[in-house]
Scaffold this motif. Sequence first.
Motif, PDB file in Angstrom:
ATOM      1  N   HIS A 152       0.847  -1.190   0.000  1.00 38.77           N
ATOM      2  CA  HIS A 152       0.000   0.000   0.000  1.00 38.77           C
ATOM      3  C   HIS A 152       0.887   1.247   0.000  1.00 38.77           C
ATOM      4  O   HIS A 152       1.979   1.246   0.584  1.00 38.77           O
ATOM      5  CB  HIS A 152      -0.890   0.025   1.242  1.00 38.77           C
ATOM      6  CG  HIS A 152      -1.694  -1.227   1.438  1.00 38.77           C
ATOM      7  ND1 HIS A 152      -2.562  -1.705   0.494  1.00 38.77           N
ATOM      8  CD2 HIS A 152      -1.757  -2.096   2.484  1.00 38.77           C
ATOM      9  CE1 HIS A 152      -3.125  -2.811   0.941  1.00 38.77           C
ATOM     10  NE2 HIS A 152      -2.650  -3.074   2.149  1.00 38.77           N
ATOM     11  N   ARG A 160       0.050   3.041   4.861  1.00 39.02           N
ATOM     12  CA  ARG A 160      -0.316   1.874   5.663  1.00 39.02           C
ATOM     13  C   ARG A 160      -1.817   1.862   5.988  1.00 39.02           C
ATOM     14  O   ARG A 160      -2.422   2.909   6.233  1.00 39.02           O
ATOM     15  CB  ARG A 160       0.483   1.877   6.967  1.00 39.02           C
ATOM     16  CG  ARG A 160       0.186   0.690   7.860  1.00 39.02           C
ATOM     17  CD  ARG A 160       1.143   0.636   9.022  1.00 39.02           C
ATOM     18  NE  ARG A 160       0.796  -0.437   9.928  1.00 39.02           N
ATOM     19  CZ  ARG A 160       1.522  -0.797  10.994  1.00 39.02           C
ATOM     20  NH1 ARG A 160       2.643  -0.150  11.271  1.00 39.02           N
ATOM     21  NH2 ARG A 160       1.134  -1.786  11.763  1.00 39.02           N
ATOM     22  N   MET A 161      -2.402   0.659   5.979  1.00 36.72           N
ATOM     23  CA  MET A 161      -3.788   0.487   6.424  1.00 36.72           C
ATOM     24  C   MET A 161      -3.743   0.068   7.896  1.00 36.72           C
ATOM     25  O   MET A 161      -3.432  -1.073   8.222  1.00 36.72           O
ATOM     26  CB  MET A 161      -4.518  -0.569   5.583  1.00 36.72           C
ATOM     27  CG  MET A 161      -4.740  -0.160   4.138  1.00 36.72           C
ATOM     28  SD  MET A 161      -5.699  -1.372   3.191  1.00 36.72           S
ATOM     29  CE  MET A 161      -7.348  -1.104   3.824  1.00 36.72           C
ATOM     30  N   SER A 179      -4.800  -0.716  11.852  1.00 33.11           N
ATOM     31  CA  SER A 179      -5.883  -1.301  12.642  1.00 33.11           C
ATOM     32  C   SER A 179      -6.410  -0.229  13.580  1.00 33.11           C
ATOM     33  O   SER A 179      -5.714   0.747  13.882  1.00 33.11           O
ATOM     34  CB  SER A 179      -5.365  -2.479  13.475  1.00 33.11           C
ATOM     35  OG  SER A 179      -4.871  -3.501  12.647  1.00 33.11           O
ATOM     36  N   SER A 220     -11.681  -5.729   4.161  1.00 31.71           N
ATOM     37  CA  SER A 220     -11.142  -4.410   3.801  1.00 31.71           C
ATOM     38  C   SER A 220     -10.420  -4.467   2.461  1.00 31.71           C
ATOM     39  O   SER A 220      -9.738  -5.447   2.144  1.00 31.71           O
ATOM     40  CB  SER A 220     -10.186  -3.923   4.892  1.00 31.71           C
ATOM     41  OG  SER A 220     -10.884  -3.695   6.089  1.00 31.71           O
ATOM     42  N   ASN A 228      -8.290  -1.840  -0.547  1.00 27.77           N
ATOM     43  CA  ASN A 228      -7.637  -0.566  -0.865  1.00 27.77           C
ATOM     44  C   ASN A 228      -7.611  -0.399  -2.383  1.00 27.77           C
ATOM     45  O   ASN A 228      -7.029  -1.216  -3.102  1.00 27.77           O
ATOM     46  CB  ASN A 228      -6.213  -0.564  -0.310  1.00 27.77           C
ATOM     47  CG  ASN A 228      -5.539   0.782  -0.466  1.00 27.77           C
ATOM     48  OD1 ASN A 228      -6.180   1.811  -0.366  1.00 27.77           O
ATOM     49  ND2 ASN A 228      -4.235   0.768  -0.708  1.00 27.77           N
ATOM     50  N   THR A 262      -6.044  -6.275  -1.008  1.00 30.83           N
ATOM     51  CA  THR A 262      -6.621  -6.598   0.296  1.00 30.83           C
ATOM     52  C   THR A 262      -5.777  -5.970   1.394  1.00 30.83           C
ATOM     53  O   THR A 262      -4.620  -5.586   1.172  1.00 30.83           O
ATOM     54  CB  THR A 262      -6.684  -8.115   0.520  1.00 30.83           C
ATOM     55  OG1 THR A 262      -5.348  -8.650   0.523  1.00 30.83           O
ATOM     56  CG2 THR A 262      -7.497  -8.802  -0.566  1.00 30.83           C
ATOM     57  N   ARG A 263      -6.311  -5.890   2.589  1.00 34.28           N
ATOM     58  CA  ARG A 263      -5.602  -5.238   3.690  1.00 34.28           C
ATOM     59  C   ARG A 263      -4.283  -5.950   4.021  1.00 34.28           C
ATOM     60  O   ARG A 263      -3.270  -5.317   4.281  1.00 34.28           O
ATOM     61  CB  ARG A 263      -6.501  -5.194   4.940  1.00 34.28           C
ATOM     62  CG  ARG A 263      -5.856  -4.454   6.083  1.00 34.28           C
ATOM     63  CD  ARG A 263      -6.688  -4.513   7.350  1.00 34.28           C
ATOM     64  NE  ARG A 263      -6.001  -3.808   8.406  1.00 34.28           N
ATOM     65  CZ  ARG A 263      -4.979  -4.311   9.109  1.00 34.28           C
ATOM     66  NH1 ARG A 263      -4.557  -5.528   8.858  1.00 34.28           N
ATOM     67  NH2 ARG A 263      -4.383  -3.591  10.044  1.00 34.28           N
ATOM     68  N   GLY A 291      -1.520  -4.848   6.608  1.00 36.73           N
ATOM     69  CA  GLY A 291      -1.598  -3.399   6.729  1.00 36.73           C
ATOM     70  C   GLY A 291      -0.557  -2.688   5.895  1.00 36.73           C
ATOM     71  O   GLY A 291      -0.704  -1.512   5.572  1.00 36.73           O
ATOM     72  N   GLY A 347      -0.584  -6.355   0.860  1.00 34.17           N
ATOM     73  CA  GLY A 347      -1.764  -7.198   0.715  1.00 34.17           C
ATOM     74  C   GLY A 347      -1.737  -7.941  -0.602  1.00 34.17           C
ATOM     75  O   GLY A 347      -0.775  -7.852  -1.369  1.00 34.17           O
ATOM     76  N   ARG A 358     -10.209   3.661   0.530  1.00 37.51           N
ATOM     77  CA  ARG A 358     -10.358   2.462   1.353  1.00 37.51           C
ATOM     78  C   ARG A 358     -11.833   2.195   1.651  1.00 37.51           C
ATOM     79  O   ARG A 358     -12.636   3.119   1.780  1.00 37.51           O
ATOM     80  CB  ARG A 358      -9.617   2.628   2.680  1.00 37.51           C
ATOM     81  CG  ARG A 358      -8.134   2.211   2.611  1.00 37.51           C
ATOM     82  CD  ARG A 358      -7.226   3.371   2.318  1.00 37.51           C
ATOM     83  NE  ARG A 358      -5.851   2.953   2.081  1.00 37.51           N
ATOM     84  CZ  ARG A 358      -4.856   3.084   2.972  1.00 37.51           C
ATOM     85  NH1 ARG A 358      -5.082   3.621   4.144  1.00 37.51           N
ATOM     86  NH2 ARG A 358      -3.639   2.686   2.662  1.00 37.51           N
ATOM     87  N   GLU A 370     -14.922  -1.302   2.644  1.00 32.39           N
ATOM     88  CA  GLU A 370     -15.220  -2.667   3.050  1.00 32.39           C
ATOM     89  C   GLU A 370     -16.030  -3.357   1.959  1.00 32.39           C
ATOM     90  O   GLU A 370     -17.013  -2.799   1.449  1.00 32.39           O
ATOM     91  CB  GLU A 370     -16.034  -2.654   4.355  1.00 32.39           C
ATOM     92  CG  GLU A 370     -15.856  -3.868   5.204  1.00 32.39           C
ATOM     93  CD  GLU A 370     -14.515  -3.867   5.936  1.00 32.39           C
ATOM     94  OE1 GLU A 370     -14.240  -4.856   6.628  1.00 32.39           O
ATOM     95  OE2 GLU A 370     -13.751  -2.877   5.833  1.00 32.39           O
TER      96      GLU A 370
END
Length: 652
Positions: free
Chosen positions: A73, A76-77, A79, A115, A117, A130-131, A134, A137, A163, A165
Motif C-alpha cells: 500500500h 499503511r492500512m 488497525s 477491507s 484498498n 486486500t488489507r 496493513g 496485501g 479504502r 469494506e
Amino acid sequence: MDIQQYQEQLAILKKMAYHYYVLNEPMATDEEYDMLYHQILAFEQRNPNLIDPSSPTQRVGDTPLESFSKKQHLERMWSLDDVFSTKEAEEWIKRIYKNYPQASFTCSPKFDGASLNLLYQGGMLVAATTRGDGIIGELVTQNAKTIQSIPLQIPYKNEIEIRGEVVITKEDFELINQERLSRNESLFANPRNAAAGSLRQLDSKITAKRKLRFMPWGIGAGISQISNHNQGFYEAMEQIYEFGFIRIPFLSHCKNIDEIEQIYHHLLKMRNEYPIMLDGMVIMLDDFRMQQHLGWTIKSPRFACAYKFPAIEKSSKILSVTLQVGRSGIITPVAELEPVEIEGAMIARATLHNFSEIERKDIRIGDRVIIIRSGDVIPKIIKPLIALRDGSEIPIQKPDVCPVCGGELLVEEIFIKCQNLRCKARVLESIIHFASKKALNIDGLGEKNVIQLFENHLIHNILDLYSLTYEDLIALEGWKEKRAKNLLNAIENTKGIELWRLVNALGIEHIGEGMSKKLTSVYGLDIFHLTHDEILALNGFGEEIANSLVEFNRTNKSLIEKMLEILNPKVEVVEIDANSPFYQKTIVLTGTLSQPRDEIAKILEKKGAKMTSSVSKNTDFVIYGENAGSKLDKAKALGICLLDEEQMRAML
C-alpha cells in the motif's frame, strides 16, 4: 456503430450502471440495459483496439489466475483500537479533549466485511489490494472490477487510495450457503467470511456472481491533496461520494459525547434490521491537522477507534439434542449447548431445524459449532468446526416414535411428525398459539401459565379456557386475586373479536395471519364450509392450503361450532376494489405514519393489497413515513417503488 456512437452509448450505459448499483434508483429496465450492453460488447469485439478500459464489459476477466501477487500500500492500512462500553468510549473521547477541547468527530457504521484498498491514477482504477498485514496485501484487481459499486474511472486525476469494506447482504449470504449445501460444499460461517472468500476467488467469474458491494470508509495516499488541510474528514467523504461511490448510511458529524452515544445506540438498534452486517461504529477525529498532530502508535491511529457492538456470533459445544413437538406435530431437534453469552444473553440452546439439515451440515453431539443470534430469534447453528473433532463425537439419530407420547411418526419430505392429536406437546403448543398476540391476544396467558393450568388438569384444550373460574385460579400456587381476575377478563374480552383472529388462532396448517384475513374478508363465516375448488379459486391459494382447510373443517366440525357459539366473532366481509392501483400488489409499511400501521393496512387490504412485514424482490411498493429505517434502505437497493404517505393517499 462508429467510434463516436460507441462513446455516446457507453456514457449512457455507465450512467445506467451508476444509477442501478450506486444510487439504487434504476433509470432503465434490465432488458434495456442488457440490450445496450450487448450492442457495446459487439462493437468492442469487432474493434478491440478501441475498447475504453472503463467500459462495464471489462469488469470480468477472461481467464482464472493461478495465484495472487503481493502489493504494498502507498500508505499503511492501520488497525483501530477497540472500545466495548460507554465508559471506555467516553474515556477515549476525553483523551482527545485534553488536546483539543473543541474537537468534533465523524461517526460511521463499521461494516463487517473484507477491507480493500483501491488505487486510482489519472482517474483510472489501476490496483485493488486486500488489507493483508496493513503494509502489504494481495492484488485482487481483476476481482474488484467485477464489483459494480467500484468505479473503474473517477473524475479525479491525482493519485489517490480509496479504502472501504467489501460486504455481502445477509439475504445473499443465505442464498450462497443454500447453493453450497446443495453441492455438498463447506458453508461460509458468516457474511464476512463469504465476502472475504468471494473477493479472493482465483476465477473472477465466480466473484462476479456473488453480489458483493464496496462501502467506502476512508482515504489513504492522496488525502493531503484532496483535503488541502482546510476541510474535515466528513467533508472529504462527501467529495468521495461525488466520485461515484456508494454513499454509506448513517454517516454523522458529532460535536460532543452525547451526540456520539445517540448515533451509536441508533446503529445498535438498527443492527438486526439492516441488510448488511454491522459490528460497531467508527469514531474519527474530524480535523485532518489534529489527526496529524496526534499521530499513531505502533499499530493504530490515536485519532480514531472502533466502538464495537456486543458479539452475536460465538462458538460452543453441543452437549445433547432435545426433540421438541409443535402444535402441528412437527418434531424439531434443538441443540443443548455449553452456555455462551451473546448480546448480553446467556445462550444454552439453538435450533437445528430438521434432520435433513443436520445430515447436510454433518452436525454431531460433541461438536464445537458456530452460533449466531439475531434479535429475539432463537439462536441457530451455522456449521460445525470439523477440524476440532477428536473422534468422540456422536451422530444425531432420527427418532422412531414421538419423544413425548410414544405415538406413531409420519415422515413428510424433510419433516417428521407425530400423528397423535392428543399428544401433550401438541395440545400445549396449540393452546399457547391460540392465546398469542396475532391470534386471540389473551394477555397473561403465556407459556408458563398454560403449562401450569395444564399440569393442574384445569385445561385440556382451547375450549376449557372458557370454563375457568376464579376459584380454579386462586387455588393455584402463585395466583392472587388481581392476577386471576385479569386473566378471566382477558379471556372474556376475546368474545366478539374479528373472525380472522379466530381462524388464525385455530392453527390450521399452512394458514397464517395473511391467509386468515384474506379468506374471512371474502367468505366470512362460510370459510368453514368451503369446497376444495372454491378455495383454489382464490388468488394465491394452492393445493396444500385447500387440502389442509377442507380436512380441518371436516375433522373439527364440533369444535368450530362451539367456538363460534362462545366467541360470536365479528365478520367483516370486504368488497375488494379490483380497479385500485394497489390491487394484488405486495406492500410493506415502514416508519412513522399519520395513523397506526394496522389502520393503514386495513385501508390498503380493502383495495386488494397483500400486506407483508419484510422487503423482498417480490415487494411492489414500500410506503414510508418519518424515521424509516433499514426496510427503506433495502427497498432502495432492490429498486422497489417507494411512496410517501401523501403519494399513497393520492393514489387511493
